[in-house]
Design a protein around this motif. Structure first.
Motif, PDB file in Angstrom:
ATOM      1  N   LEU A  53       0.827  -1.200   0.000  1.00  0.00           N
ATOM      2  CA  LEU A  53       0.000   0.000   0.000  1.00  0.00           C
ATOM      3  C   LEU A  53       0.867   1.259   0.000  1.00  0.00           C
ATOM      4  O   LEU A  53       1.954   1.279   0.567  1.00  0.00           O
ATOM      5  CB  LEU A  53      -0.924   0.019   1.222  1.00  0.00           C
ATOM      6  CG  LEU A  53      -1.865  -1.177   1.387  1.00  0.00           C
ATOM      7  CD1 LEU A  53      -2.783  -0.959   2.580  1.00  0.00           C
ATOM      8  CD2 LEU A  53      -2.680  -1.435   0.124  1.00  0.00           C
ATOM      9  N   HIS A  54       0.360   2.304  -0.639  1.00  0.00           N
ATOM     10  CA  HIS A  54       1.038   3.599  -0.689  1.00  0.00           C
ATOM     11  C   HIS A  54      -0.011   4.678  -0.443  1.00  0.00           C
ATOM     12  O   HIS A  54      -1.032   4.720  -1.140  1.00  0.00           O
ATOM     13  CB  HIS A  54       1.702   3.824  -2.048  1.00  0.00           C
ATOM     14  CG  HIS A  54       2.522   2.669  -2.523  1.00  0.00           C
ATOM     15  ND1 HIS A  54       3.853   2.529  -2.215  1.00  0.00           N
ATOM     16  CD2 HIS A  54       2.188   1.576  -3.290  1.00  0.00           C
ATOM     17  CE1 HIS A  54       4.312   1.409  -2.769  1.00  0.00           C
ATOM     18  NE2 HIS A  54       3.322   0.820  -3.418  1.00  0.00           N
ATOM     19  N   LEU A  55       0.216   5.522   0.532  1.00  0.00           N
ATOM     20  CA  LEU A  55      -0.714   6.612   0.823  1.00  0.00           C
ATOM     21  C   LEU A  55      -0.155   7.905   0.243  1.00  0.00           C
ATOM     22  O   LEU A  55       0.927   8.356   0.620  1.00  0.00           O
ATOM     23  CB  LEU A  55      -0.922   6.760   2.335  1.00  0.00           C
ATOM     24  CG  LEU A  55      -1.480   5.526   3.055  1.00  0.00           C
ATOM     25  CD1 LEU A  55      -1.768   5.848   4.511  1.00  0.00           C
ATOM     26  CD2 LEU A  55      -2.745   5.018   2.362  1.00  0.00           C
ATOM     27  N   ILE A  56      -0.877   8.501  -0.659  1.00  0.00           N
ATOM     28  CA  ILE A  56      -0.418   9.723  -1.313  1.00  0.00           C
ATOM     29  C   ILE A  56      -1.420  10.841  -1.027  1.00  0.00           C
ATOM     30  O   ILE A  56      -2.611  10.587  -0.811  1.00  0.00           O
ATOM     31  CB  ILE A  56      -0.251   9.535  -2.829  1.00  0.00           C
ATOM     32  CG1 ILE A  56      -1.601   9.223  -3.484  1.00  0.00           C
ATOM     33  CG2 ILE A  56       0.735   8.431  -3.130  1.00  0.00           C
ATOM     34  CD1 ILE A  56      -1.570   9.237  -4.985  1.00  0.00           C
ATOM     35  N   PRO A  57      -0.963  12.106  -1.006  1.00  0.00           N
ATOM     36  CA  PRO A  57      -1.868  13.226  -0.722  1.00  0.00           C
ATOM     37  C   PRO A  57      -2.985  13.312  -1.751  1.00  0.00           C
ATOM     38  O   PRO A  57      -2.803  13.035  -2.930  1.00  0.00           O
ATOM     39  CB  PRO A  57      -0.952  14.447  -0.797  1.00  0.00           C
ATOM     40  CG  PRO A  57       0.421  13.916  -0.537  1.00  0.00           C
ATOM     41  CD  PRO A  57       0.447  12.537  -1.133  1.00  0.00           C
ATOM     42  N   LYS A  58      -4.177  13.711  -1.278  1.00  0.00           N
ATOM     43  CA  LYS A  58      -5.329  13.870  -2.146  1.00  0.00           C
ATOM     44  C   LYS A  58      -5.905  15.256  -1.927  1.00  0.00           C
ATOM     45  O   LYS A  58      -6.323  15.599  -0.816  1.00  0.00           O
ATOM     46  CB  LYS A  58      -6.390  12.823  -1.827  1.00  0.00           C
ATOM     47  CG  LYS A  58      -7.653  12.937  -2.658  1.00  0.00           C
ATOM     48  CD  LYS A  58      -8.678  11.903  -2.252  1.00  0.00           C
ATOM     49  CE  LYS A  58      -9.951  12.045  -3.079  1.00  0.00           C
ATOM     50  NZ  LYS A  58     -10.978  11.059  -2.674  1.00  0.00           N
ATOM     51  N   GLY A  59      -5.914  16.075  -2.970  1.00  0.00           N
ATOM     52  CA  GLY A  59      -6.476  17.401  -2.855  1.00  0.00           C
ATOM     53  C   GLY A  59      -5.594  18.343  -2.058  1.00  0.00           C
ATOM     54  O   GLY A  59      -4.402  18.120  -1.867  1.00  0.00           O
ATOM     55  N   GLY A  65      -6.041  19.356   1.248  1.00  0.00           N
ATOM     56  CA  GLY A  65      -5.903  19.133   2.673  1.00  0.00           C
ATOM     57  C   GLY A  65      -4.959  17.997   3.006  1.00  0.00           C
ATOM     58  O   GLY A  65      -4.062  17.637   2.240  1.00  0.00           O
ATOM     59  N   SER A  66      -5.192  17.391   4.170  1.00  0.00           N
ATOM     60  CA  SER A  66      -4.320  16.321   4.649  1.00  0.00           C
ATOM     61  C   SER A  66      -4.812  14.936   4.241  1.00  0.00           C
ATOM     62  O   SER A  66      -4.159  13.936   4.541  1.00  0.00           O
ATOM     63  CB  SER A  66      -4.225  16.388   6.179  1.00  0.00           C
ATOM     64  OG  SER A  66      -5.516  16.253   6.765  1.00  0.00           O
TER      65      SER A  66
END
Length: 479
Positions: free
Chosen positions: A41-47, A49-50
């Motif tokens: 899994l990879h969590l990347i910024p969306k938009g 905000g945080s």
């Protein structure tokens, strides 16, 4: 006792490793029940905000190879059955990002001077809410449309089942042990904050398998298979004036008649309910202002030149760009801001390497410092418009601006690109100052400016050469 012959003893190790990999893939492929390793899994910024978006990748070599080959085979098999309104992840090169935007602009120019009504609909967390049982049903539907001789081997369905079994959007995220995931997974919007569970009884919510790995090889194909039912629903009414395009889960509907545009949108949304895909609420009363671009689903609204007495909307947002009623195209404002922030983040990384007041380069020659500055300039150029070492007068294929081939030189895009040139120039000047160089005082005497096509504005001029239609709407009257 088995004895290896001389030729086998002398074989390079890479051949043995290759044959071992091939044997593992064959063993996996022919298994009655295929099990893939859980994806990374990879969590990347969306938009702005945080909030984070969860992507997934299958990193085991045998898993990745088998899935990529299965995806290619199934894409080629099912592609002829897809609607001509589907433009994403197609085998036919005529269906792609650029042609989707081109078709929309050509449609608008076909009705130049007339009012066109537009509707948009956005699915909430599309890849995360897809029902895996519906995926298998869609797959079987497509197989049933093929002649017996054209149908894929049964092992392809087994691969698909193994792919689905390796992932659920909530299960894999909560089971992750990687600190990079554990520390930030609370920033991923949970499914109960969407409307997906309205389709399920309480006892079903614990057992239903939702989500496909966004970033996995089979996921683009799955998106097209599932949403094909929605494509067919929109086209139930054979209306030559109706415009409909879908790029993955992004859609746009247009028609010169408001009632017919709304009817097409209602058919699309009804199909999504059957597929158990939640949508953002549709805003029916659309006004043009600051909130307009934040509306996920909206319409029908008039796409026309605004006036003091009308409520016309001059711009529509589609596939990361804004398209004006007269065919001009600009990049979305948040995309510009996000890219500018990437440039600033790169400066921060170089500054940290240099240290305060150049402390980490205390005993470094000016020539070495200049080399570092040139590397930084080349890095920013590569990120924005392509590798400066290519020395060619075309836009790089692996750069930020290459993602926007539909931009038009005339109009707001011109100012956007000049703004990015200014941002990039400020980052270079800031690093030059940190390195102790004053303006115009470099050992080599070079200015450090690549110019066209490596400036954003210069790259925009090159993009304009490839436009397939003129910026003047009057030119369309002869079509």
């Amino acid at each position: 006792m088995f004895t290896m012959c001389a030729d086998e003893e002398e074989r390079p190790e890479w051949i043995n490793a290759f044959e071992s990999l091939r044997n593992r893939i064959d063993s996996l492929r022919h298994s009655p029940e295929i099990t893939f390793h859980p994806p990374t899994l990879h969590l990347i910024p969306k938009g702005k905000g945080s909030e984070r978006r969860c992507l997934a990748s299958f990193d085991e070599v045998e898993d990745r190879l088998l899935l990529s080959k299965a995806a290619l085979y199934l894409r080629d098999t099912f592609d002829p059955l897809l609607s001509d309104d589907c433009f994403a992840f197609r085998r036919d090169g005529a269906f792609n990002y650029q042609s989707a935007i081109d078709d929309l602009i050509r449609y608008r120019m076909r009705y130049a001077g007339r009012k066109i009504y537009v509707a948009e609909c956005d699915i909430q967390r599309f890849f995360d809410v897809i029902n895996q049982d519906i995926v298998l049903k869609a797959y079987d539907t497509f197989v049933g449309r093929l002649e017996m001789s054209e149908r894929p081997p049964e092992e392809l369905r087994t691969i698909l089942i193994g792919y689905l079994n390796a992932f659920t959007s909530q299960g894999n995220l909560m089971a992750a042990t990687d600190p990079k995931i554990v520390d930030f997974r609370h920033l991923v919007k949970p499914l109960d904050q969407t409307n997906v569970f309205k389709f399920y009884r309480k006892r079903e919510r614990e057992t239903v398998r939702l989500g496909i790995p966004q970033g996995g090889a089979l996921s683009p194909l799955i998106a097209n298979l599932v949403l094909d039912e929605a494509d067919r629903a929109v086209r139930e009414d054979d209306d030559p004036e109706l415009f409909y395009v879908r790029f993955c889960d992004d859609i746009i509907i247009a028609h010169p008649d408001r009632t017919k545009c709304r009817a097409a949108l209602d058919r699309y949304m009804s199909a999504l309910k059957v597929l158990k895909l939640p949508t953002h609420p549709v805003c029916r009363r659309v006004t043009f202002g600051r909130e307009y671009y934040d509306m996920k689903s909206k319409g029908p609204f008039p796409w026309q030149k605004p006036s003091a007495k009308s409520k016309n909307i001059p711009w529509v947002a589609f596939l990361g760009v804004h398209i004006r009623y007269d065919g001009l195209v600009r990049v979305r404002k948040d995309s510009i801001e996000r890219h500018a922030e990437h440039l600033r983040r790169e400066l921060k990384r170089f500054k940290e390497a240099v240290g305060p007041n150049g402390r980490n380069l205390k005993n470094t020659t000016d020539e070495a410092k200049e080399s570092l500055l040139r590397a930084f300039e080349a890095r920013l150029t590569a990120m924005g418009t392509g590798y400066s070492t290519m020395r060619q007068r075309t836009v790089g294929t692996r750069s930020w601006i290459a993602a926007f081939p539909a931009l038009t030189q005339e109009g707001p895009a011109r100012g956007q690109m000049r703004h990015l040139d200014s941002v990039r120039g400020h980052q270079v000047s800031a690093l030059k100052k940190r390195l102790g160089f004053s303006e115009g005082q470099l050992p080599s005497g070079k200015k450090g400016y690549y110019g066209r096509p490596y400036s954003y504005y210069g790259a925009l001029l090159d993009v304009e050469k490839h436009q397939s239609f003129p910026p003047d709407p009057k030119a369309y009257s002869t079509w």
